[in-house]
Design a protein around this motif. Structure first.
Motif, PDB file in Angstrom:
ATOM      1  N   PRO A  17     -10.489  -7.816  13.910  1.00  0.00           N
ATOM      2  CA  PRO A  17     -10.563  -6.413  14.298  1.00  0.00           C
ATOM      3  C   PRO A  17     -11.714  -5.695  13.612  1.00  0.00           C
ATOM      4  O   PRO A  17     -12.180  -6.113  12.553  1.00  0.00           O
ATOM      5  CB  PRO A  17      -9.214  -5.854  13.826  1.00  0.00           C
ATOM      6  N   ILE A  18     -12.135  -4.611  14.216  1.00  0.00           N
ATOM      7  CA  ILE A  18     -13.261  -3.845  13.689  1.00  0.00           C
ATOM      8  C   ILE A  18     -12.946  -3.325  12.287  1.00  0.00           C
ATOM      9  O   ILE A  18     -13.767  -3.356  11.404  1.00  0.00           O
ATOM     10  CB  ILE A  18     -13.557  -2.662  14.623  1.00  0.00           C
ATOM     11  N   ALA A  19     -11.786  -2.817  12.104  1.00  0.00           N
ATOM     12  CA  ALA A  19     -11.375  -2.312  10.788  1.00  0.00           C
ATOM     13  C   ALA A  19      -9.874  -2.492  10.659  1.00  0.00           C
ATOM     14  O   ALA A  19      -9.137  -2.346  11.627  1.00  0.00           O
ATOM     15  CB  ALA A  19     -11.741  -0.850  10.639  1.00  0.00           C
ATOM     16  N   TYR A  20      -9.455  -2.787   9.460  1.00  0.00           N
ATOM     17  CA  TYR A  20      -8.051  -3.118   9.235  1.00  0.00           C
ATOM     18  C   TYR A  20      -7.666  -2.591   7.866  1.00  0.00           C
ATOM     19  O   TYR A  20      -8.427  -2.709   6.904  1.00  0.00           O
ATOM     20  CB  TYR A  20      -7.898  -4.637   9.271  1.00  0.00           C
ATOM     21  N   ALA A  21      -6.521  -1.992   7.761  1.00  0.00           N
ATOM     22  CA  ALA A  21      -6.038  -1.557   6.448  1.00  0.00           C
ATOM     23  C   ALA A  21      -4.523  -1.727   6.406  1.00  0.00           C
ATOM     24  O   ALA A  21      -3.842  -1.590   7.432  1.00  0.00           O
ATOM     25  CB  ALA A  21      -6.404  -0.102   6.202  1.00  0.00           C
ATOM     26  N   GLU A  22      -4.033  -2.016   5.224  1.00  0.00           N
ATOM     27  CA  GLU A  22      -2.594  -2.234   5.084  1.00  0.00           C
ATOM     28  C   GLU A  22      -2.104  -1.599   3.794  1.00  0.00           C
ATOM     29  O   GLU A  22      -2.739  -1.741   2.753  1.00  0.00           O
ATOM     30  CB  GLU A  22      -2.303  -3.734   5.070  1.00  0.00           C
ATOM     31  N   ALA A  23      -0.978  -0.905   3.883  1.00  0.00           N
ATOM     32  CA  ALA A  23      -0.292  -0.406   2.691  1.00  0.00           C
ATOM     33  C   ALA A  23       1.044  -1.130   2.626  1.00  0.00           C
ATOM     34  O   ALA A  23       1.716  -1.280   3.645  1.00  0.00           O
ATOM     35  CB  ALA A  23      -0.071   1.098   2.787  1.00  0.00           C
ATOM     36  N   GLN A  24       1.388  -1.588   1.461  1.00  0.00           N
ATOM     37  CA  GLN A  24       2.644  -2.328   1.348  1.00  0.00           C
ATOM     38  C   GLN A  24       3.322  -2.005   0.026  1.00  0.00           C
ATOM     39  O   GLN A  24       2.665  -1.614  -0.947  1.00  0.00           O
ATOM     40  CB  GLN A  24       2.384  -3.823   1.452  1.00  0.00           C
ATOM     41  N   ALA A  25       4.610  -2.113  -0.006  1.00  0.00           N
ATOM     42  CA  ALA A  25       5.368  -1.866  -1.237  1.00  0.00           C
ATOM     43  C   ALA A  25       6.650  -2.672  -1.190  1.00  0.00           C
ATOM     44  O   ALA A  25       7.178  -2.968  -0.110  1.00  0.00           O
ATOM     45  CB  ALA A  25       5.686  -0.379  -1.387  1.00  0.00           C
ATOM     46  N   THR A  26       7.127  -3.043  -2.363  1.00  0.00           N
ATOM     47  CA  THR A  26       8.368  -3.808  -2.451  1.00  0.00           C
ATOM     48  C   THR A  26       9.450  -3.083  -3.258  1.00  0.00           C
ATOM     49  O   THR A  26      10.631  -3.388  -3.109  1.00  0.00           O
ATOM     50  CB  THR A  26       8.121  -5.184  -3.111  1.00  0.00           C
ATOM     51  N   ALA A  27       9.039  -2.146  -4.123  1.00  0.00           N
ATOM     52  CA  ALA A  27      10.030  -1.446  -4.955  1.00  0.00           C
ATOM     53  C   ALA A  27      10.843  -0.480  -4.098  1.00  0.00           C
ATOM     54  O   ALA A  27      10.292   0.236  -3.254  1.00  0.00           O
ATOM     55  CB  ALA A  27       9.335  -0.687  -6.070  1.00  0.00           C
ATOM     56  N   ASN A  28      12.139  -0.451  -4.317  1.00  0.00           N
ATOM     57  CA  ASN A  28      13.004   0.451  -3.550  1.00  0.00           C
ATOM     58  C   ASN A  28      12.583   1.901  -3.732  1.00  0.00           C
ATOM     59  O   ASN A  28      12.118   2.310  -4.802  1.00  0.00           O
ATOM     60  CB  ASN A  28      14.455   0.313  -4.011  1.00  0.00           C
ATOM     61  N   THR A  29      12.757   2.676  -2.670  1.00  0.00           N
ATOM     62  CA  THR A  29      12.562   4.114  -2.757  1.00  0.00           C
ATOM     63  C   THR A  29      13.715   4.781  -2.021  1.00  0.00           C
ATOM     64  O   THR A  29      14.237   4.202  -1.055  1.00  0.00           O
ATOM     65  CB  THR A  29      11.204   4.542  -2.182  1.00  0.00           C
TER      66      THR A  29
ATOM     67  N   ALA B  31      13.173   9.651  -4.546  1.00  0.00           N
ATOM     68  CA  ALA B  31      13.010   8.948  -5.816  1.00  0.00           C
ATOM     69  C   ALA B  31      12.427   7.565  -5.590  1.00  0.00           C
ATOM     70  O   ALA B  31      12.918   6.809  -4.748  1.00  0.00           O
ATOM     71  CB  ALA B  31      14.359   8.831  -6.514  1.00  0.00           C
ATOM     72  N   SER B  32      11.370   7.261  -6.323  1.00  0.00           N
ATOM     73  CA  SER B  32      10.751   5.937  -6.316  1.00  0.00           C
ATOM     74  C   SER B  32      10.474   5.547  -7.753  1.00  0.00           C
ATOM     75  O   SER B  32      10.602   6.373  -8.659  1.00  0.00           O
ATOM     76  CB  SER B  32       9.442   5.949  -5.524  1.00  0.00           C
ATOM     77  N   ILE B  33      10.047   4.308  -7.927  1.00  0.00           N
ATOM     78  CA  ILE B  33       9.785   3.843  -9.281  1.00  0.00           C
ATOM     79  C   ILE B  33       8.678   4.664  -9.941  1.00  0.00           C
ATOM     80  O   ILE B  33       8.660   4.853 -11.155  1.00  0.00           O
ATOM     81  CB  ILE B  33       9.435   2.340  -9.269  1.00  0.00           C
ATOM     82  N   ASP B  34       7.771   5.186  -9.145  1.00  0.00           N
ATOM     83  CA  ASP B  34       6.628   5.909  -9.708  1.00  0.00           C
ATOM     84  C   ASP B  34       6.632   7.397  -9.378  1.00  0.00           C
ATOM     85  O   ASP B  34       5.646   8.082  -9.643  1.00  0.00           O
ATOM     86  CB  ASP B  34       5.316   5.265  -9.235  1.00  0.00           C
TER      87      ASP B  34
END
Lengths: 141, 119
Positions: A17-29, B31-34
């Protein structure tokens, strides 16, 4: 409607793809709010263009048993602070069971607008676990 | 409104209940870790923020490792297990509500936890 008509010099199907970005997280919120607000870490501000937005997560709600019926948890894509109405998704929670949520939509941004996932719930406390927001540029604006 | 996490656990349900009762301009907690955010549906004044900070600072350590919702889930399972052994013609209103998963009051939830939760 075609997003590609204005960008005839761009092949929207090219790979990579021309441009690609990803945000990811594993900690619960968690949220106990009924006001749409940012899902922790789920924000990307890409360059100007038309983007395919893909989001998925696992989530649950604490209180969906007898107290007040089933609680609803809502997710939606926001662009520059404005909700993409057709992107709203929800699940009805029962006693902390996990649910999968996925959203996909196309949006246009001007280079200063953030693409965000926001969420809220109408009762209990909702928890979001692993989550990923991906944006792929499909065309120039 | 952003708060700093304490070095020890607090009871977020208590804080949320206090906010609901005393600060209608707020709408829950993210609420989150940060991050730890009190959601504002209208801007809080400095005085209101100071009240919230004072309450937050006064909160004791929360030592119970099982949340109320976890206790209620467990208690309801035990309750339903007992319902299976009872004569259905002797069911109380609460028995029937639980059997049919109809809404119950917070007081009824509390009583179920007292009667049927076992650690």
């Amino acid at each position: 409607m075609s997003y590609f008509g204005a960008a005839t010099d761009v092949n929207p199907f090219q790979y990579p793809p021309i441009a690609y970005a990803e945000a990811q997280a594993t900690a619960n919120t968690t949220t106990s709010s009924s006001t749409y607000s940012l899902l922790n870490a789920m924000t990307i501000t890409p360059l100007v263009g038309v983007y395919q937005v893909i989001f998925s997560c696992s989530a649950s709600n604490s209180g969906g048993f007898l107290g007040a019926g089933y609680n609803e948890t809502f997710f939606a894509i926001y662009v520059g602070g404005v909700k993409v109405n057709h992107s709203e998704r929800q699940f009805s929670a029962e006693a902390s069971h996990n649910h999968n949520v996925s959203i996909n939509c196309q949006v246009a941004v001007d280079g200063s607008q953030a693409i965000e996932v926001r969420w809220n719930r109408d009762g209990g406390t909702s928890t979001c676990h692993e989550r990923t927001l991906t944006v792929i540029k499909m065309a120039d604006v | 409104m952003n708060l700093q996490w304490k070095a020890y656990r607090i009871n977020l349900e208590d804080l949320e209940a206090w906010l609901t009762q005393n600060h209608p301009k707020t709408d829950g907690i993210n609420a989150s870790i940060d991050s730890f955010i009190i959601v504002e549906i209208e801007p809080l004044t400095d005085d209101e923020k100071n009240q919230i900070i004072a309450y937050y600072d006064s909160m004791p350590e929360y030592t119970d490792t099982v949340s109320r919702s976890e206790k209620l889930t467990s208690a309801l399972l035990n309750y339903k297990g007992e319902l299976l052994l009872k004569d259905i013609t002797t069911y109380s209103i609460l028995d029937k509500k639980v059997l049919l998963s109809l809404p119950i009051t917070k007081d009824e939830e509390d009583q179920i936890i007292v009667d049927y939760y076992t650690a």
